[in-house]
Design an enzyme around this catalytic site. Structure first.
Site, PDB file in Angstrom:
ATOM      1  N   GLU A  33       0.835  -1.201   0.000  1.00  0.00           N
ATOM      2  CA  GLU A  33       0.000   0.000   0.000  1.00  0.00           C
ATOM      3  C   GLU A  33       0.870   1.252   0.000  1.00  0.00           C
ATOM      4  OE1 GLU A  33      -1.715   0.753   3.879  1.00  0.00           O
ATOM      5  OE2 GLU A  33      -3.621   1.371   2.996  1.00  0.00           O
ATOM      6  N   HIS A  35       2.553   4.530   0.953  1.00  0.00           N
ATOM      7  CA  HIS A  35       2.828   5.161   2.244  1.00  0.00           C
ATOM      8  C   HIS A  35       3.552   6.481   2.020  1.00  0.00           C
ATOM      9  CE1 HIS A  35       1.528   1.534   4.326  1.00  0.00           C
ATOM     10  NE2 HIS A  35       1.654   2.187   5.459  1.00  0.00           N
ATOM     11  N   ASP A  44       3.583  -1.673   6.088  1.00  0.00           N
ATOM     12  CA  ASP A  44       2.739  -2.330   7.113  1.00  0.00           C
ATOM     13  C   ASP A  44       3.248  -3.733   7.461  1.00  0.00           C
ATOM     14  OD1 ASP A  44       1.219  -0.062   7.103  1.00  0.00           O
ATOM     15  OD2 ASP A  44      -0.536  -0.956   6.132  1.00  0.00           O
ATOM     16  N   HIS A 119      -1.991  -3.446   9.420  1.00  0.00           N
ATOM     17  CA  HIS A 119      -2.779  -2.691   8.419  1.00  0.00           C
ATOM     18  C   HIS A 119      -4.208  -2.575   8.948  1.00  0.00           C
ATOM     19  CE1 HIS A 119      -4.231  -1.383   4.476  1.00  0.00           C
ATOM     20  NE2 HIS A 119      -4.953  -2.476   4.313  1.00  0.00           N
ATOM     21  N   GLU A 121      -7.097  -1.791   7.900  1.00  0.00           N
ATOM     22  CA  GLU A 121      -8.260  -2.315   7.183  1.00  0.00           C
ATOM     23  C   GLU A 121      -8.431  -3.837   7.317  1.00  0.00           C
ATOM     24  OE1 GLU A 121      -6.169  -0.004   6.266  1.00  0.00           O
ATOM     25  OE2 GLU A 121      -6.952   1.319   4.713  1.00  0.00           O
ATOM     26  N   HIS A 174      -1.315   7.398   9.115  1.00  0.00           N
ATOM     27  CA  HIS A 174      -0.895   6.616   7.955  1.00  0.00           C
ATOM     28  C   HIS A 174       0.309   7.295   7.315  1.00  0.00           C
ATOM     29  CE1 HIS A 174      -1.066   4.028   4.478  1.00  0.00           C
ATOM     30  NE2 HIS A 174      -0.961   5.099   3.721  1.00  0.00           N
ATOM     31  N   GLU A 179       4.613   5.411  11.964  1.00  0.00           N
ATOM     32  CA  GLU A 179       5.197   4.492  10.974  1.00  0.00           C
ATOM     33  C   GLU A 179       6.561   4.981  10.489  1.00  0.00           C
ATOM     34  OE1 GLU A 179       1.654   2.020   8.889  1.00  0.00           O
ATOM     35  OE2 GLU A 179       1.899   4.058   8.124  1.00  0.00           O
TER      36      GLU A 179
HETATM   37 ZN    ZN Z   1       0.723   1.695   7.221  1.00  0.00          ZN
HETATM   38 MN    MN Z   2      -2.069   0.243   5.952  1.00  0.00          MN
END
Ligand code: ZN
Ligand code: MN
Length: 254
Positions: A33, A35, A44, A119, A121, A174, A179
């Site tokens: 994904e 970032h 992630d 992650h 989701e 995010h 992170e």
């Molecule tokens: Zn992430």
């Molecule tokens: Mn994620």
């Protein structure tokens, strides 16, 4: 001392370890994904694997290979599906992978399996996969499964020190300070600090629309600023996470 990495053991050594030690087996789950421009697509999964490895070291566990594809990126917590590089799976695919993993580790004779989710989701599909996998194994199964989102193990105190101007919440975190700082600690060569965007925090309405509105999401894909990220903050968080997750694993499987 033996390796913590399951995929580096022979089946013979793995079986012997399972029989002799009943180690907790950590299964990191991530996503591929976007970032932002400063972090890699695999952030992630890289972070969930890194915290799983540190925790496994503290509790003499094993770490299984990461489930590296996650459920579809949502605008409010991952930027959405419209970014190039974001590569997601349908809910049924993720549920199926988790269900299969639960059933297979149960068949091996493992008694403790820990899904370490990185992650946002993924959460409900992990729950569903675990439920179906345990149903497949049946009521006599010896396997117990634990599921966690690693960020829930950060204390208020640490969040206050990492965010002196106020914590924006985990959904907006995010590609932001948590992170980015943790990547600076674990994988500094993969972080482009010179490319951290200046965008203000994204401001979403209290509803969703489908198809999603791309203009809700900053063009960079970053939902709140990663400025202020440091390797030192990352180390503080990583250390706290591993210690508190280790305590939780011991408590959960007591
Ligand atoms: Zn992430
Ligand atoms: Mn994620």
């Amino acid at each position: 001392m033996r390796t913590i990495w399951m995929n580096q053991l022979s089946w013979v050594d793995y079986e012997a370890t399972i029989k002799a030690e009943q180690p907790p087996i950590f299964l990191p789950v991530g996503a591929l994904e976007q970032h932002g421009p400063h972090l890699p697509l695999g952030t992630d999964g890289l972070l969930s694997a890194a915290v799983a490895a540190d925790t496994a070291t503290l509790v003499q566990g094993l770490v299984a290979p990461t489930l590296s594809y996650g459920y579809k990126s949502q605008p409010k917590c991952g930027g959405g599906q419209h970014f190039c590089g974001t590569t997601s799976v349908d809910a049924a695919t993720l549920i199926g992978s988790v269900r299969d993993a639960v059933r297979e580790f149960g068949r091996h004779g493992a008694t403790k399996l820990v899904f370490v989710n990185g992650h946002y989701e993924n959460q409900w599909f992990l729950i569903e996969g675990i439920d179906l996998g345990l149903r497949d194994l049946g009521p006599g199964a010896k396997l117990q499964v634990m599921r966690l989102e690693y960020w829930d193990f950060l204390t208020e105190q640490t969040l206050t020190s990492v965010f002196p101007n106020g914590f924006p919440g985990f959904a907006l975190e995010h590609a932001a300070v948590i992170e980015t700082s943790m990547m600076l600690h674990y994988h500094p060569s993969l972080v482009r600090t010179d490319l951290i965007p200046e965008d203000p925090p994204a401001d979403f309405p209290p509803y969703d629309v489908y198809p999603t509105k791309k203009n809700w999401v900053p063009l960079s894909g970053v939902l709140s600023s990663a400025k202020g990220s440091t390797a030192e903050k990352g180390k503080t968080m990583a250390t706290e996470l591993a210690m508190r997750m280790a305590d939780a694993v011991i408590e959960a499987f007591k």
